[in-house]
Design a protein around this motif. Structure first.
Motif, PDB file in Angstrom:
ATOM      1  N   GLU A   1       9.361  -0.591   4.247  1.00 35.19           N
ATOM      2  CA  GLU A   1      10.209   0.500   4.746  1.00 35.19           C
ATOM      3  C   GLU A   1       9.579   1.775   4.171  1.00 35.19           C
ATOM      4  OE1 GLU A   1      14.640   1.943   5.306  1.00 35.19           O
ATOM      5  OE2 GLU A   1      14.235  -0.182   5.336  1.00 35.19           O
ATOM      6  N   LEU A   2       8.877   2.852   5.188  1.00 38.62           N
ATOM      7  CA  LEU A   2       8.855   3.908   4.667  1.00 38.62           C
ATOM      8  C   LEU A   2       9.608   5.182   4.688  1.00 38.62           C
ATOM      9  CD1 LEU A   2       5.483   3.893   6.843  1.00 38.62           C
ATOM     10  CD2 LEU A   2       5.595   3.582   4.372  1.00 38.62           C
ATOM     11  N   LYS A   3       9.556   6.153   3.863  1.00 44.73           N
ATOM     12  CA  LYS A   3      10.398   7.125   3.796  1.00 44.73           C
ATOM     13  C   LYS A   3      10.605   8.183   5.027  1.00 44.73           C
ATOM     14  CE  LYS A   3       9.937   7.690  -1.240  1.00 44.73           C
ATOM     15  NZ  LYS A   3       9.273   8.690  -2.282  1.00 44.73           N
ATOM     16  N   GLU A   4       9.560   8.221   5.552  1.00 44.52           N
ATOM     17  CA  GLU A   4       9.566   8.800   7.163  1.00 44.52           C
ATOM     18  C   GLU A   4       9.374   7.951   8.210  1.00 44.52           C
ATOM     19  OE1 GLU A   4       7.803  12.810   6.744  1.00 44.52           O
ATOM     20  OE2 GLU A   4       7.989  12.753   4.493  1.00 44.52           O
ATOM     21  N   SER A   5       9.267   8.645   9.430  1.00 39.95           N
ATOM     22  CA  SER A   5       8.846   7.783  10.881  1.00 39.95           C
ATOM     23  C   SER A   5       7.595   8.315  11.125  1.00 39.95           C
ATOM     24  CB  SER A   5      10.007   8.047  11.920  1.00 39.95           C
ATOM     25  OG  SER A   5      10.914   7.078  11.523  1.00 39.95           O
ATOM     26  N   TYR A   6       6.966   7.542  11.671  1.00 40.11           N
ATOM     27  CA  TYR A   6       5.364   7.904  12.033  1.00 40.11           C
ATOM     28  C   TYR A   6       5.062   7.337  13.347  1.00 40.11           C
ATOM     29  CZ  TYR A   6       4.749   8.889   7.006  1.00 40.11           C
ATOM     30  OH  TYR A   6       5.007   9.431   5.692  1.00 40.11           O
ATOM     31  N   GLY A   7       4.080   7.974  14.065  1.00 38.65           N
ATOM     32  CA  GLY A   7       3.717   7.494  15.296  1.00 38.65           C
ATOM     33  C   GLY A   7       3.060   6.128  15.132  1.00 38.65           C
ATOM     34  N   PRO A   8       2.971   5.177  16.352  1.00 36.85           N
ATOM     35  CA  PRO A   8       2.094   3.923  15.993  1.00 36.85           C
ATOM     36  C   PRO A   8       0.751   4.208  15.794  1.00 36.85           C
ATOM     37  CG  PRO A   8       2.811   4.493  18.348  1.00 36.85           C
ATOM     38  CD  PRO A   8       3.247   5.621  17.602  1.00 36.85           C
ATOM     39  N   ARG A   9       0.455   3.217  14.917  1.00 36.19           N
ATOM     40  CA  ARG A   9      -1.035   3.003  14.387  1.00 36.19           C
ATOM     41  C   ARG A   9      -1.365   1.450  13.986  1.00 36.19           C
ATOM     42  NH1 ARG A   9      -5.409   5.090  15.124  1.00 36.19           N
ATOM     43  NH2 ARG A   9      -6.203   7.067  14.379  1.00 36.19           N
ATOM     44  N   LYS A  10      -2.581   1.271  14.474  1.00 33.09           N
ATOM     45  CA  LYS A  10      -3.085  -0.130  14.309  1.00 33.09           C
ATOM     46  C   LYS A  10      -4.393  -0.169  13.831  1.00 33.09           C
ATOM     47  CE  LYS A  10      -0.796  -3.837  16.700  1.00 33.09           C
ATOM     48  NZ  LYS A  10      -0.852  -4.699  17.930  1.00 33.09           N
ATOM     49  N   VAL A  11      -4.661  -0.423  12.447  1.00 34.96           N
ATOM     50  CA  VAL A  11      -6.159  -0.611  12.110  1.00 34.96           C
ATOM     51  C   VAL A  11      -6.592  -1.739  11.038  1.00 34.96           C
ATOM     52  CG1 VAL A  11      -6.432   1.959  11.981  1.00 34.96           C
ATOM     53  CG2 VAL A  11      -5.633   0.921  10.021  1.00 34.96           C
ATOM     54  N   VAL A  12      -7.618  -2.375  11.069  1.00 38.27           N
ATOM     55  CA  VAL A  12      -7.953  -3.491  10.462  1.00 38.27           C
ATOM     56  C   VAL A  12      -8.791  -2.972   9.275  1.00 38.27           C
ATOM     57  CG1 VAL A  12      -9.001  -5.857  10.247  1.00 38.27           C
ATOM     58  CG2 VAL A  12      -8.011  -4.917  12.417  1.00 38.27           C
ATOM     59  N   VAL A  13      -8.413  -2.947   7.919  1.00 36.86           N
ATOM     60  CA  VAL A  13      -8.955  -2.416   6.634  1.00 36.86           C
ATOM     61  C   VAL A  13      -9.899  -3.671   5.987  1.00 36.86           C
ATOM     62  CG1 VAL A  13      -8.506  -1.345   4.707  1.00 36.86           C
ATOM     63  CG2 VAL A  13      -6.863  -0.905   6.615  1.00 36.86           C
ATOM     64  N   PRO A  14     -11.018  -3.431   5.605  1.00 36.05           N
ATOM     65  CA  PRO A  14     -11.594  -4.583   5.001  1.00 36.05           C
ATOM     66  C   PRO A  14     -11.252  -4.933   3.683  1.00 36.05           C
ATOM     67  CG  PRO A  14     -13.292  -2.727   5.684  1.00 36.05           C
ATOM     68  CD  PRO A  14     -11.963  -2.168   5.941  1.00 36.05           C
ATOM     69  N   GLY A  15     -11.028  -6.128   3.421  1.00 30.63           N
ATOM     70  CA  GLY A  15     -10.531  -6.793   1.983  1.00 30.63           C
ATOM     71  C   GLY A  15     -11.219  -6.203   0.863  1.00 30.63           C
ATOM     72  N   LYS A  16     -12.592  -6.102   1.014  1.00 28.55           N
ATOM     73  CA  LYS A  16     -13.216  -5.538  -0.142  1.00 28.55           C
ATOM     74  C   LYS A  16     -12.604  -4.172  -0.535  1.00 28.55           C
ATOM     75  CE  LYS A  16     -17.686  -4.145  -1.695  1.00 28.55           C
ATOM     76  NZ  LYS A  16     -18.012  -2.692  -1.701  1.00 28.55           N
ATOM     77  N   THR A  17     -12.448  -3.306   0.426  1.00 26.13           N
ATOM     78  CA  THR A  17     -11.693  -1.915   0.244  1.00 26.13           C
ATOM     79  C   THR A  17     -10.400  -2.194  -0.573  1.00 26.13           C
ATOM     80  OG1 THR A  17     -13.099  -0.963   2.223  1.00 26.13           O
ATOM     81  CG2 THR A  17     -10.890  -0.104   1.378  1.00 26.13           C
ATOM     82  N   LEU A  18      -9.660  -3.101  -0.019  1.00 25.51           N
ATOM     83  CA  LEU A  18      -8.283  -3.151  -0.466  1.00 25.51           C
ATOM     84  C   LEU A  18      -8.446  -3.623  -2.153  1.00 25.51           C
ATOM     85  CD1 LEU A  18      -6.536  -4.296   2.739  1.00 25.51           C
ATOM     86  CD2 LEU A  18      -6.341  -2.116   1.671  1.00 25.51           C
ATOM     87  N   GLN A  19      -9.418  -4.634  -2.224  1.00 25.60           N
ATOM     88  CA  GLN A  19      -9.440  -5.199  -3.595  1.00 25.60           C
ATOM     89  C   GLN A  19      -9.869  -4.293  -4.576  1.00 25.60           C
ATOM     90  OE1 GLN A  19     -11.827  -8.258  -2.384  1.00 25.60           O
ATOM     91  NE2 GLN A  19     -10.266 -10.119  -2.673  1.00 25.60           N
ATOM     92  N   GLU A  20     -10.721  -3.115  -4.057  1.00 26.17           N
ATOM     93  CA  GLU A  20     -11.336  -2.366  -5.050  1.00 26.17           C
ATOM     94  C   GLU A  20     -10.286  -1.238  -5.425  1.00 26.17           C
ATOM     95  OE1 GLU A  20     -13.630  -2.923  -6.695  1.00 26.17           O
ATOM     96  OE2 GLU A  20     -14.964  -4.370  -5.536  1.00 26.17           O
ATOM     97  N   ILE A  21      -9.572  -0.916  -4.324  1.00 24.95           N
ATOM     98  CA  ILE A  21      -8.394   0.453  -4.237  1.00 24.95           C
ATOM     99  C   ILE A  21      -7.346  -0.396  -5.286  1.00 24.95           C
ATOM    100  CG2 ILE A  21      -6.434   1.188  -3.209  1.00 24.95           C
ATOM    101  CD1 ILE A  21      -8.292   1.611  -0.735  1.00 24.95           C
ATOM    102  N   SER A  22      -6.985  -1.539  -5.165  1.00 25.89           N
ATOM    103  CA  SER A  22      -6.023  -2.371  -6.189  1.00 25.89           C
ATOM    104  C   SER A  22      -6.160  -2.307  -7.489  1.00 25.89           C
ATOM    105  CB  SER A  22      -5.717  -3.871  -5.725  1.00 25.89           C
ATOM    106  OG  SER A  22      -4.886  -4.441  -6.484  1.00 25.89           O
ATOM    107  N   LYS A  23      -7.554  -2.297  -7.952  1.00 27.75           N
ATOM    108  CA  LYS A  23      -8.159  -2.236  -9.276  1.00 27.75           C
ATOM    109  C   LYS A  23      -8.067  -0.609  -9.776  1.00 27.75           C
ATOM    110  CE  LYS A  23     -11.559  -5.806  -8.479  1.00 27.75           C
ATOM    111  NZ  LYS A  23     -13.091  -5.920  -8.242  1.00 27.75           N
ATOM    112  N   ILE A  24      -8.126   0.376  -8.923  1.00 26.85           N
ATOM    113  CA  ILE A  24      -7.847   1.775  -9.451  1.00 26.85           C
ATOM    114  C   ILE A  24      -6.651   2.169  -9.548  1.00 26.85           C
ATOM    115  CG2 ILE A  24      -8.952   4.009  -8.816  1.00 26.85           C
ATOM    116  CD1 ILE A  24     -10.880   2.600  -7.045  1.00 26.85           C
ATOM    117  N   LEU A  25      -5.686   1.785  -8.512  1.00 27.14           N
ATOM    118  CA  LEU A  25      -4.228   2.098  -8.528  1.00 27.14           C
ATOM    119  C   LEU A  25      -3.631   2.108  -9.824  1.00 27.14           C
ATOM    120  CD1 LEU A  25      -3.272   0.928  -5.082  1.00 27.14           C
ATOM    121  CD2 LEU A  25      -3.331   3.242  -5.627  1.00 27.14           C
ATOM    122  N   SER A  26      -3.013   3.001 -10.242  1.00 25.85           N
ATOM    123  CA  SER A  26      -2.203   2.790 -11.615  1.00 25.85           C
ATOM    124  C   SER A  26      -0.965   2.026 -11.328  1.00 25.85           C
ATOM    125  CB  SER A  26      -1.814   4.200 -12.029  1.00 25.85           C
ATOM    126  OG  SER A  26      -0.706   4.776 -11.226  1.00 25.85           O
ATOM    127  N   GLY A  27      -0.477   2.010 -10.164  1.00 26.49           N
ATOM    128  CA  GLY A  27       0.747   1.249  -9.983  1.00 26.49           C
ATOM    129  C   GLY A  27       1.997   1.807 -10.166  1.00 26.49           C
TER     130      GLY A  27
END
Length: 369
Positions: free
Chosen positions: A182-208
């Motif tokens: 659940e996001l804090k605000e409402s947004y317009g509809p969006r649908k994209v497919v993000v490469p798994g490699k990108t998400l794995q690398e972002i996860s390593k950088i994010l402080s959390g």
């Protein structure tokens, strides 16, 4: 160019952008990290043309300039320098002197003008969530993407925004992971497919951290993640994602409520008897008050019973134990609900609000035995 910064800042920046340096490329310039000190900030950039990362580091610019340095050599040098201030200076021949205390390295650079910069993205269409939330969502879904190149869509994750809900989906042909936020605000509809490699690398950088925010920008071809002085730009995977809703059902013949830790520990113990690559199923026998788990392999056999709360019919069903372990490990609830239709239909693990859903296909344990 002449800049001064601490080793710790430099190591952190280099380690962030190194995730976008390609392991193999026909373009030598892409094997470099770009150091850009042409403005008032020191920017480090790497780009493999699919994934690009840019981060700014604190430091002093004594002389403005730009240089591209071999990522492997530069990162190794930086990592092994003493813990002190590092001076990086270049001359007109692109020779680069790296000095720290008594250590001096002289390496050849390449012209920064030849470097492939990150694509310009018009930042209009975006959503915001915390670093903690994004890191958790990736952790709770990334394990069920496919590592096969035969179907590109399966190697990525669906990011679907509908009003104030972000739905993230991954699948590999044997299981599906769905996480709703659940996001804090409402947004317009969006649908994209993000490469798994990108998400794995972002996860390593994010402080959390919960108080740090990530802004995600969408375009037709790219997705951009902005957080903590870092920008990650990735190409999207083209194509229409699978129609997940057709695979989901709220009908069930058997519902089991069980302690998650007990179930996970039991399946984990069972896999001690399975060699890597061996496809031995775990057989689950559900009766009124207990769930019996059995596994049999060339090494030996195991049989264990767990107390449950059951609604509906008794059931005998088999699963790949790894798939159950992967799903249970990322669920934080103390108890989980498992829903079954029959021995040949998928098992659903989900909470009451359906903020997470894990679908796992059963295996024919008679054939596999």
């Amino acid at each position: 160019m002449k800049i001064i910064c601490t080793k710790s800042n430099l190591v952190k920046g280099v380690s962030i952008v190194s995730k976008a340096v390609p392991s193999k490329t026909t373009m030598p310039i892409l094997e470099c990290i770009l150091i850009d000190a042409t403005t008032d900030t020191i920017k480090l950039t790497a780009n493999d043309m699919e994934l690009g990362i840019e981060t700014t580091i604190e430091g002093t610019i004594l002389q403005k300039g730009i240089i591209a340095l071999d990522a492997k050599i530069f990162s190794e040098i930086v990592r092994k320098l003493p813990d002190n201030e590092v001076i990086i200076e270049t001359n007109s021949n692109l020779q680069t002197l790296i000095t720290c205390e008594k250590a001096k390295f002289n390496i050849s650079g390449k012209s920064g003008e030849d470097f492939s910069y990150l694509p310009y993205i018009e930042k209009k269409d975006c959503i915001t969530l915390s670093e903690f939330t994004l890191k958790e969502v990736i952790r709770q879904t990334i394990f069920s993407i496919s590592d096969m190149d035969s179907n590109k869509l399966m190697s990525g994750e669906l990011f679907e925004v509908d009003q104030n809900i972000l739905k993230v989906v991954s699948l590999d042909g044997h299981r599906i992971s769905i996480r709703k936020i659940e996001l804090k605000e409402s947004y317009g509809p969006r649908k994209v497919v993000v490469p798994g490699k990108t998400l794995q690398e972002i996860s390593k950088i994010l402080s959390g951290e919960t108080e740090s925010e990530v802004t995600i920008y969408f375009t037709n071809n790219h997705i951009v993640f902005e957080f903590s002085n870092t920008v990650v730009v990735s190409r999207l995977i083209e194509g229409e994602y699978f129609r997940i809703d057709q695979m989901l059902s709220n009908d069930y013949e058997t519902k089991v409520r069980i302690n998650k830790k007990e179930l996970l520990s039991c399946i984990d113990r069972a896999t001690l008897l399975v060699k890597e690559g061996d496809k031995k199923p775990i057989i689950i026998n559900i009766t009124d008050e207990s769930m019996q788990l059995k596994i049999q392999s060339q090494i030996g056999s195991m049989n264990e019973e767990i107390m449950i709360t059951k609604d509906g019919k008794d059931l005998l069903i088999g699963f790949n134990p790894k798939f159950l372990i992967d799903a249970l490990r990322v669920i934080d609830d103390e108890e989980v609900s498992l829903y079954f239709m029959n021995a040949k239909a998928p098992c659903f693990i989900k909470d009451e609000e359906q903020s997470y859903i894990y679908l796992i296909l059963p295996v024919n344990f008679n054939a596999a035995a």
